[in-house]
Design a protein around this motif. Structure first.
Motif, short mmCIF file in Angstrom:
data_model
loop_
_atom_site.label_atom_id
_atom_site.label_comp_id
_atom_site.label_asym_id
_atom_site.label_seq_id
_atom_site.Cartn_x
_atom_site.Cartn_y
_atom_site.Cartn_z
N LEU A 8 6.09 -3.05 2.19
CA LEU A 8 6.23 -3.37 0.76
C LEU A 8 6.28 -2.10 -0.09
O LEU A 8 7.02 -2.05 -1.08
N GLY A 12 9.46 -1.39 -2.35
CA GLY A 12 9.22 -1.21 -3.78
C GLY A 12 9.69 0.15 -4.27
O GLY A 12 10.21 0.27 -5.39
N LEU A 20 6.05 -4.77 -6.12
CA LEU A 20 5.96 -4.62 -4.66
C LEU A 20 5.19 -3.36 -4.30
O LEU A 20 4.44 -3.34 -3.33
N TRP A 21 5.38 -2.31 -5.07
CA TRP A 21 4.64 -1.06 -4.85
C TRP A 21 3.14 -1.31 -5.02
O TRP A 21 2.34 -0.89 -4.19
N GLY A 24 1.83 -3.62 -2.18
CA GLY A 24 1.80 -2.84 -0.95
C GLY A 24 0.62 -1.89 -0.90
O GLY A 24 -0.05 -1.76 0.12
#
Length: 51
Positions: A8, A12, A20-21, A24
């Motif tokens: 992720l 991202g 997503l960053w 993750g």
């Protein structure tokens, strides 16, 4: 959990999707904490080890 978090993070970063960053990064941190606790011999979630 760590692998999913890294995937992720990469997705991202490449596509510029900040959520997503963030997800993750959280998954990686939780995975590392569970891994360290399991390696230290502490019961994690009712298990004596965490893979």
């Amino acid at each position: 959990m760590i692998v999913l978090g890294v995937i992720l993070l990469i997705i991202g970063f490449v596509f510029g999707i900040s959520i997503l960053w963030t997800i993750g990064l959280i998954l990686v941190l939780i995975g590392v904490v569970l891994w360290v606790l399991g390696a230290a011999g502490h019961a994690v979630g009712g298990r004596k080890h965490y893979w």
